[in-house]
Design an enzyme around this catalytic site. Structure first.
Site, short mmCIF file in Angstrom:
data_model
loop_
_atom_site.label_atom_id
_atom_site.label_comp_id
_atom_site.label_asym_id
_atom_site.label_seq_id
_atom_site.Cartn_x
_atom_site.Cartn_y
_atom_site.Cartn_z
N THR A 155 0.98 -1.10 0.09
CA THR A 155 0.00 -0.06 -0.01
C THR A 155 0.80 1.37 -0.04
O THR A 155 1.81 1.01 0.42
CB THR A 155 -0.97 -0.16 1.34
OG1 THR A 155 -1.39 1.38 1.49
CG2 THR A 155 -0.26 -0.31 2.54
N CYS B 56 -2.06 4.96 -5.41
CA CYS B 56 -2.89 4.01 -4.67
C CYS B 56 -2.81 2.70 -5.10
O CYS B 56 -3.24 2.59 -6.46
CB CYS B 56 -4.04 4.71 -4.32
SG CYS B 56 -5.11 3.49 -3.17
#
Length: 229
Positions: free
Chosen positions: A83, A196
Site C-alpha cells: 500500500t 494508491c
C-alpha cells in the site's frame, strides 16, 4: 530465489494483484512451473482505515510493525508494504525488522527517472497526496510532484475508499479520474503516478495517452528483481 515478504490486506483487492503480478514476473523470468517464494501477512483493513481517518498513526504503526515482525519470523528475506499510504509508518517498521524494506516510492522514483520524467502528477489517498512522507521521497530524487486541487483530491480519495477498496469499478469514476489527470498534464505533469495500489483496477494505460505509472505493478516488478538478484 529469495523469499518475498508481503504486508497486505490494505486492501485485499490490491494485495491479490501483488500476488498475481509477482508470480507472473517470476514465471516470465524463470519459465516452466516456477512461482514466487513468498510470505504474506494480511491485516484487517477496516481496523487500519478507522485509525487512518482518526489520525491515530501511532496505533497503525504498532499493528503493522507486529505484522512485519511476523513476516520476517516466517522466513522472508525482504519486505514490501502493499500500500502507498501506510508507507507513512515505514520508518517505524524499519526500526524493528532486520530485513530490507523495498520502499514503494523509491521503486516508483527509479521508474520515473528511467523514463526521463522529472515532473509528475500524483493520485492517491488524501494522506498520500497531502502529507510529506511520500512526496518528499520523490522530491529528494529531483522529481517535481503535482497534486489535484481540493475538489479533485476529494474525488480521488472518495473513490478509493468508497468504491475501489470495496471492489466497485464505476465508469463515471474512471471518467472523473481521467479529467483530473488531464488537468495535471495541463499544469506540466509528464506522467501520472497511480499512487494508491487500487487505482490500477480502475484506470489502465489504454484509457489515456498520458503515461501512467502504476505503483502496484512497479513495486511487484521491483520485488521480482530483488528476489532473483
Amino acid at each position: 530465489m529469495k523469499t518475498i515478504g508481503l504486508l497486505g490486506g490494505m486492501s485485499w483487492e490490491s494485495t491479490a494483484s501483488y500476488y498475481a503480478m509477482i508470480n507472473q514476473g517470476i514465471k516470465q523470468q524463470l519459465g516452466g512451473l516456477h512461482s514466487a517464494k513468498l510470505v504474506l501477512n494480511s491485516v484487517d483493513f477496516a481496523e487500519i482505515e478507522k485509525l487512518q481517518h482518526e489520525g491515530n498513526w501511532a496505533c497503525t504503526a504498532k499493528m503493522l510493525t507486529k505484522a512485519a515482525v511476523g513476516v520476517e519470523a516466517a522466513g522472508a528475506d525482504f519486505l514490501l508494504i502493499c500500500t502507498n499510504t501506510m508507507h507513512k509508518v515505514a520508518p517505524q517498521i524499519e526500526l524493528v525488522i532486520n530485513i530490507p524494506l523495498l520502499h514503494i516510492a523509491d521503486a516508483t522514483a527509479d521508474k520515473l527517472l528511467g523514463a526521463g520524467i522529472d515532473c509528475v502528477g500524483l493520485l492517491g489517498t488524501r494522506f498520500t497526496m497531502e502529507q510529506d512522507f511520500y512526496i518528499s521521497r520523490l522530491e529528494a530524487k529531483g522529481i517535481r510532484v503535482l497534486v489535484p486541487d481540493e475538489g479533485g483530491r476529494d474525488v480521488v480519495h472518495r473513490v478509493i475508499y468508497q468504491e475501489l477498496c470495496q471492489g466497485l469499478i464505476n465508469d463515471s469514476s474512471r471518467q472523473d479520474y481521467l479529467a483530473i489527470m488531464e488537468a495535471l498534464a495541463g499544469q506540466g505533469a509528464q506522467g501520472i503516478i497511480l499512487g494508491c495500489t487500487e487505482i490500477g483496477l480502475l484506470v489502465k494505460q489504454a484509457d489515456t495517452e498520458i503515461p501512467l505509472f502504476d505503483t502496484t505493478a512497479i513495486h511487484a516488478q521491483a520485488a521480482v528483481q530483488m528476489a532473483l538478484a
